[in-house]
Motif scaffolding. Structure first.
Motif, PDB file in Angstrom:
ATOM      1  N   THR A 112     -29.791   2.651  12.658  1.00  0.00           N
ATOM      2  CA  THR A 112     -30.079   1.469  11.750  1.00  0.00           C
ATOM      3  C   THR A 112     -30.381   1.969  10.186  1.00  0.00           C
ATOM      4  O   THR A 112     -30.130   1.326   9.473  1.00  0.00           O
ATOM      5  N   LEU A 113     -31.050   3.263  10.207  1.00  0.00           N
ATOM      6  CA  LEU A 113     -31.164   3.911   8.915  1.00  0.00           C
ATOM      7  C   LEU A 113     -30.049   4.076   8.273  1.00  0.00           C
ATOM      8  O   LEU A 113     -30.234   4.636   7.106  1.00  0.00           O
ATOM      9  N   ALA A 114     -28.972   4.692   8.984  1.00  0.00           N
ATOM     10  CA  ALA A 114     -27.679   5.162   8.307  1.00  0.00           C
ATOM     11  C   ALA A 114     -27.095   4.351   7.356  1.00  0.00           C
ATOM     12  O   ALA A 114     -27.028   2.942   7.419  1.00  0.00           O
ATOM     13  N   ASN A 115     -26.727   4.906   6.148  1.00  0.00           N
ATOM     14  CA  ASN A 115     -26.070   3.895   5.015  1.00  0.00           C
ATOM     15  C   ASN A 115     -26.774   3.064   4.631  1.00  0.00           C
ATOM     16  O   ASN A 115     -26.178   1.986   4.438  1.00  0.00           O
ATOM     17  N   THR A 116     -28.095   2.942   4.589  1.00  0.00           N
ATOM     18  CA  THR A 116     -28.869   1.823   4.022  1.00  0.00           C
ATOM     19  C   THR A 116     -29.536   2.101   2.706  1.00  0.00           C
ATOM     20  O   THR A 116     -29.564   3.236   2.286  1.00  0.00           O
ATOM     21  N   THR A 117     -29.711   1.098   1.845  1.00  0.00           N
ATOM     22  CA  THR A 117     -30.161   1.265   0.692  1.00  0.00           C
ATOM     23  C   THR A 117     -31.554   0.329   0.561  1.00  0.00           C
ATOM     24  O   THR A 117     -31.590  -0.407   1.471  1.00  0.00           O
ATOM     25  N   ALA A 118     -32.524   0.879  -0.321  1.00  0.00           N
ATOM     26  CA  ALA A 118     -33.665  -0.178  -0.634  1.00  0.00           C
ATOM     27  C   ALA A 118     -33.475  -1.268  -1.047  1.00  0.00           C
ATOM     28  O   ALA A 118     -32.659  -1.560  -1.988  1.00  0.00           O
ATOM     29  N   VAL A 119     -34.359  -2.142  -0.514  1.00  0.00           N
ATOM     30  CA  VAL A 119     -34.396  -3.611  -1.487  1.00  0.00           C
ATOM     31  C   VAL A 119     -35.372  -3.460  -2.486  1.00  0.00           C
ATOM     32  O   VAL A 119     -36.527  -3.387  -2.238  1.00  0.00           O
ATOM     33  N   GLU A 120     -34.825  -3.492  -3.666  1.00  0.00           N
ATOM     34  CA  GLU A 120     -35.933  -3.411  -4.860  1.00  0.00           C
ATOM     35  C   GLU A 120     -35.976  -4.796  -5.544  1.00  0.00           C
ATOM     36  O   GLU A 120     -34.976  -5.392  -5.864  1.00  0.00           O
ATOM     37  N   PRO A 121     -37.140  -4.946  -5.953  1.00  0.00           N
ATOM     38  CA  PRO A 121     -37.335  -6.362  -6.940  1.00  0.00           C
ATOM     39  C   PRO A 121     -36.620  -6.071  -8.226  1.00  0.00           C
ATOM     40  O   PRO A 121     -36.430  -5.197  -8.835  1.00  0.00           O
ATOM     41  N   PRO A 122     -36.104  -7.482  -8.826  1.00  0.00           N
ATOM     42  CA  PRO A 122     -35.388  -7.134 -10.039  1.00  0.00           C
ATOM     43  C   PRO A 122     -36.198  -6.876 -11.244  1.00  0.00           C
ATOM     44  O   PRO A 122     -37.602  -7.113 -11.145  1.00  0.00           O
ATOM     45  N   ALA A 123     -35.850  -6.132 -12.062  1.00  0.00           N
ATOM     46  CA  ALA A 123     -36.595  -6.008 -13.535  1.00  0.00           C
ATOM     47  C   ALA A 123     -36.656  -7.335 -14.209  1.00  0.00           C
ATOM     48  O   ALA A 123     -35.940  -8.316 -14.022  1.00  0.00           O
ATOM     49  N   PRO A 124     -37.805  -7.136 -15.008  1.00  0.00           N
ATOM     50  CA  PRO A 124     -38.086  -8.640 -15.861  1.00  0.00           C
ATOM     51  C   PRO A 124     -36.723  -9.245 -16.565  1.00  0.00           C
ATOM     52  O   PRO A 124     -36.551 -10.223 -16.680  1.00  0.00           O
ATOM     53  N   ASP A 125     -35.814  -8.211 -16.994  1.00  0.00           N
ATOM     54  CA  ASP A 125     -34.553  -8.721 -17.603  1.00  0.00           C
ATOM     55  C   ASP A 125     -33.310  -8.936 -16.843  1.00  0.00           C
ATOM     56  O   ASP A 125     -32.326  -9.199 -17.560  1.00  0.00           O
ATOM     57  N   GLU A 126     -33.515  -8.809 -15.547  1.00  0.00           N
ATOM     58  CA  GLU A 126     -32.451  -8.730 -14.521  1.00  0.00           C
ATOM     59  C   GLU A 126     -32.553 -10.011 -14.035  1.00  0.00           C
ATOM     60  O   GLU A 126     -33.568 -10.533 -13.660  1.00  0.00           O
ATOM     61  N   ARG A 127     -31.187 -10.988 -13.985  1.00  0.00           N
ATOM     62  CA  ARG A 127     -30.905 -12.146 -13.219  1.00  0.00           C
ATOM     63  C   ARG A 127     -30.200 -11.739 -11.839  1.00  0.00           C
ATOM     64  O   ARG A 127     -28.943 -11.640 -12.117  1.00  0.00           O
ATOM     65  N   PRO A 128     -30.659 -11.780 -10.845  1.00  0.00           N
ATOM     66  CA  PRO A 128     -29.629 -11.354  -9.607  1.00  0.00           C
ATOM     67  C   PRO A 128     -28.835 -12.300  -9.382  1.00  0.00           C
ATOM     68  O   PRO A 128     -29.060 -13.472  -9.703  1.00  0.00           O
ATOM     69  N   ILE A 129     -27.724 -11.862  -8.777  1.00  0.00           N
ATOM     70  CA  ILE A 129     -26.510 -12.927  -8.281  1.00  0.00           C
ATOM     71  C   ILE A 129     -26.815 -13.310  -6.695  1.00  0.00           C
ATOM     72  O   ILE A 129     -27.259 -12.383  -6.064  1.00  0.00           O
ATOM     73  N   ARG A 130     -26.809 -14.542  -6.536  1.00  0.00           N
ATOM     74  CA  ARG A 130     -27.243 -14.887  -5.074  1.00  0.00           C
ATOM     75  C   ARG A 130     -25.816 -15.375  -4.322  1.00  0.00           C
ATOM     76  O   ARG A 130     -25.320 -16.054  -4.838  1.00  0.00           O
ATOM     77  N   ILE A 131     -25.729 -14.510  -3.191  1.00  0.00           N
ATOM     78  CA  ILE A 131     -24.546 -14.900  -2.731  1.00  0.00           C
ATOM     79  C   ILE A 131     -24.915 -15.388  -1.161  1.00  0.00           C
ATOM     80  O   ILE A 131     -25.754 -14.680  -0.415  1.00  0.00           O
ATOM     81  N   VAL A 132     -24.251 -16.341  -0.765  1.00  0.00           N
ATOM     82  CA  VAL A 132     -24.140 -17.017   0.718  1.00  0.00           C
ATOM     83  C   VAL A 132     -23.200 -16.734   1.412  1.00  0.00           C
ATOM     84  O   VAL A 132     -21.933 -17.142   0.809  1.00  0.00           O
ATOM     85  N   SER A 133     -23.111 -16.157   2.242  1.00  0.00           N
ATOM     86  CA  SER A 133     -22.104 -15.781   3.385  1.00  0.00           C
ATOM     87  C   SER A 133     -22.510 -16.535   4.682  1.00  0.00           C
ATOM     88  O   SER A 133     -23.492 -16.530   5.327  1.00  0.00           O
ATOM     89  N   LEU A 134     -21.414 -17.514   5.014  1.00  0.00           N
ATOM     90  CA  LEU A 134     -21.305 -18.359   6.340  1.00  0.00           C
ATOM     91  C   LEU A 134     -20.272 -18.535   7.061  1.00  0.00           C
ATOM     92  O   LEU A 134     -19.158 -18.870   6.620  1.00  0.00           O
ATOM     93  N   ASN A 135     -20.282 -18.089   8.306  1.00  0.00           N
ATOM     94  CA  ASN A 135     -19.317 -18.380   9.459  1.00  0.00           C
ATOM     95  C   ASN A 135     -19.569 -19.741   9.925  1.00  0.00           C
ATOM     96  O   ASN A 135     -20.605 -20.155  10.518  1.00  0.00           O
ATOM     97  N   ILE A 136     -18.689 -20.763   9.309  1.00  0.00           N
ATOM     98  CA  ILE A 136     -19.170 -22.281   9.549  1.00  0.00           C
ATOM     99  C   ILE A 136     -18.606 -22.872  11.015  1.00  0.00           C
ATOM    100  O   ILE A 136     -18.928 -23.828  11.396  1.00  0.00           O
ATOM    101  N   GLU A 137     -17.834 -21.947  11.648  1.00  0.00           N
ATOM    102  CA  GLU A 137     -17.371 -22.301  12.993  1.00  0.00           C
ATOM    103  C   GLU A 137     -16.673 -23.764  12.907  1.00  0.00           C
ATOM    104  O   GLU A 137     -16.920 -24.407  13.669  1.00  0.00           O
ATOM    105  N   HIS A 138     -15.902 -23.705  11.938  1.00  0.00           N
ATOM    106  CA  HIS A 138     -15.056 -25.154  11.938  1.00  0.00           C
ATOM    107  C   HIS A 138     -15.867 -26.209  11.238  1.00  0.00           C
ATOM    108  O   HIS A 138     -15.398 -27.563  11.469  1.00  0.00           O
ATOM    109  N   LEU A 139     -17.195 -26.006  10.795  1.00  0.00           N
ATOM    110  CA  LEU A 139     -17.991 -27.240  10.412  1.00  0.00           C
ATOM    111  C   LEU A 139     -17.252 -27.637   9.194  1.00  0.00           C
ATOM    112  O   LEU A 139     -17.069 -27.158   8.212  1.00  0.00           O
ATOM    113  N   PHE A 140     -17.415 -29.067   9.142  1.00  0.00           N
ATOM    114  CA  PHE A 140     -17.029 -29.936   8.071  1.00  0.00           C
ATOM    115  C   PHE A 140     -17.773 -29.281   6.562  1.00  0.00           C
ATOM    116  O   PHE A 140     -18.869 -29.595   6.652  1.00  0.00           O
ATOM    117  N   LEU A 141     -17.069 -28.824   5.469  1.00  0.00           N
ATOM    118  CA  LEU A 141     -18.092 -28.412   4.323  1.00  0.00           C
ATOM    119  C   LEU A 141     -18.562 -29.804   3.762  1.00  0.00           C
ATOM    120  O   LEU A 141     -19.336 -29.454   2.973  1.00  0.00           O
TER     121      LEU A 141
END
Length: 369
Positions: A104-133
């Motif tokens: 579980t700990l192998a090849n992991t990275t820390a989750v860090e809060p963004p700096a005041p001047d950083e705007r994180p990119i938000r990515i949503v990944s979803l397997n919709i199982e053929h659900l209509f978009l």
């Protein structure tokens, strides 16, 4: 009368406790052995698939060891054998705990809060199982999240197009109802990406899979991996969309491993041409404890992270309310070392058999000349 009284049957309570102890010990040995096989025989189809169920094996192993411990309070005709089996159960459980924790700990990275001047990119990944978009629950979820990038697996794009046309809606729905405005669907139609950022380049590679006689008529053994470059305004983000075959049969397990080999080649090309800012995300059809999954991360210098620091169910079976018992963590992401992860969490049940994976990250800035 005296003889009849002395021949009264023995109480069932200690007998039941003894049976519970034996079953607990033997059950713990059995389930822990299944779990350990994922680490010691990763190139065997059955053993590798045991990595999906390590959390369940750990829970069952703990329950078995506790039941065996209660049995120590009783007298057994085979007392020495009982203690030996109990110690074996404890050793197997301890080994499984250690290996699962280390993996579980192998090849992991820390989750860090963004700096005041950083705007994180938000990515949503979803397997919709053929659900209509165009589904209202899905659209409401995306409107709330307001993602910069949406990565879809199991899109069945041709069927999505027909339904949009039949309903008189804009095909794809890009720029509407929470979907970002730039859209690219894969050549096979299984994958699709919506992006708020312009798409600079796209490559779709098809990995041919084996189709065994008797396979379901709707099953397509071929899979694709998409590689996109997104113009974030700083350095491009190199997005790799993942969805290998489900390893539910030996043939499909081999298909998945060939797919991982193809992903390694795609990542090799990205590293040679661009160096960094890589995000590989999707339904990997692999638990994080799978040796092959970890090999791809280690080989390519990628890191991952988990919601609350521990792999959680993303694919559930039968009913969402049972997802802690009947489910597995198969939706993953991995980033190169120069990408800062500022958040990772799971979304709610939106009607698929997968939960949305939501990742927030900050790519590295381009090097100054």
């Amino acid at each position: 009368m005296t003889g009849a009284a002395s021949a009264r049957p023995k109480s069932l309570f200690p007998v039941c406790l003894s049976l519970l102890g034996w079953c607990g010990n033997l059950g713990a040995v059995a389930v822990c052995t299944l779990g350990l096989s994922a680490f010691f025989a990763p190139d065997v189809w059955f053993a590798d698939n045991m990595s999906f169920f390590l959390r369940q094996f750990l829970a069952a192993g703990l329950a078995g060891c506790l039941a065996g411990s209660f049995g120590l309070m009783l007298r057994h005709r085979l007392a020495a054998l009982y203690r030996l089996v109990w110690l074996l159960a404890l050793a197997a459980f301890a080994g499984l705990v250690f290996l699962t924790g280390a993996r579980t700990l192998a090849n992991t990275t820390a989750v860090e809060p963004p700096a005041p001047d950083e705007r994180p990119i938000r990515i949503v990944s979803l397997n919709i199982e053929h659900l209509f978009l165009g589904d209202k629950v899905l659209q409401a979820f995306l409107e709330r999240e307001n993602p910069d990038v949406v990565v879809i697996q199991e899109a069945l794009w041709s069927l999505q197009e027909r339904r949009w046309r039949r309903l008189g809606l804009t095909v794809g729905g890009a720029g509407e109802n929470g979907f970002p405005e730039h859209l690219k669907a894969g050549d096979l139609g299984g994958l699709a990406v919506y992006s708020r950022f312009p798409i600079l380049a796209v490559e779709s590679r098809i990995i041919e899979g084996e189709l065994r006689p008797g396979a379901h008529v709707f099953y397509n053994a071929d899979r694709e991996v998409m590689s996109l470059a997104l113009d974030t305004g700083a350095a491009p983000l190199h997005l790799v969309v993942i969805h290998p075959d489900s390893p539910r049969t030996p043939a499909r397990w081999h298909n998945k491993r060939r797919y991982f080999d193809a992903v390694d080649r795609v990542l090799d090309t990205l590293k040679e041409e661009n160096g960094g800012n890589i995000l590989a995300i999707g339904d990997w059809n692999s638990a994080p404890w799978s040796t092959r999954f970890q090999e791809t991360l280690e080989r390519n210098g990628l890191k991952t992270a988990y919601p609350d620091g521990w792999p959680q169910t993303t694919r559930f079976f039968f009913d969402y309310r049972l997802h802690w018992i009947l489910g597995a963590p198969v939706d993953q992401f991995a980033v190169s070392d120069d990408v800062k992860v500022t958040g990772v969490r799971l979304g709610p049940d939106i009607g698929s058999d997968h939960l949305p994976l939501i990742v927030e990250l900050v790519p590295s800035a381009p090097a100054a000349n």
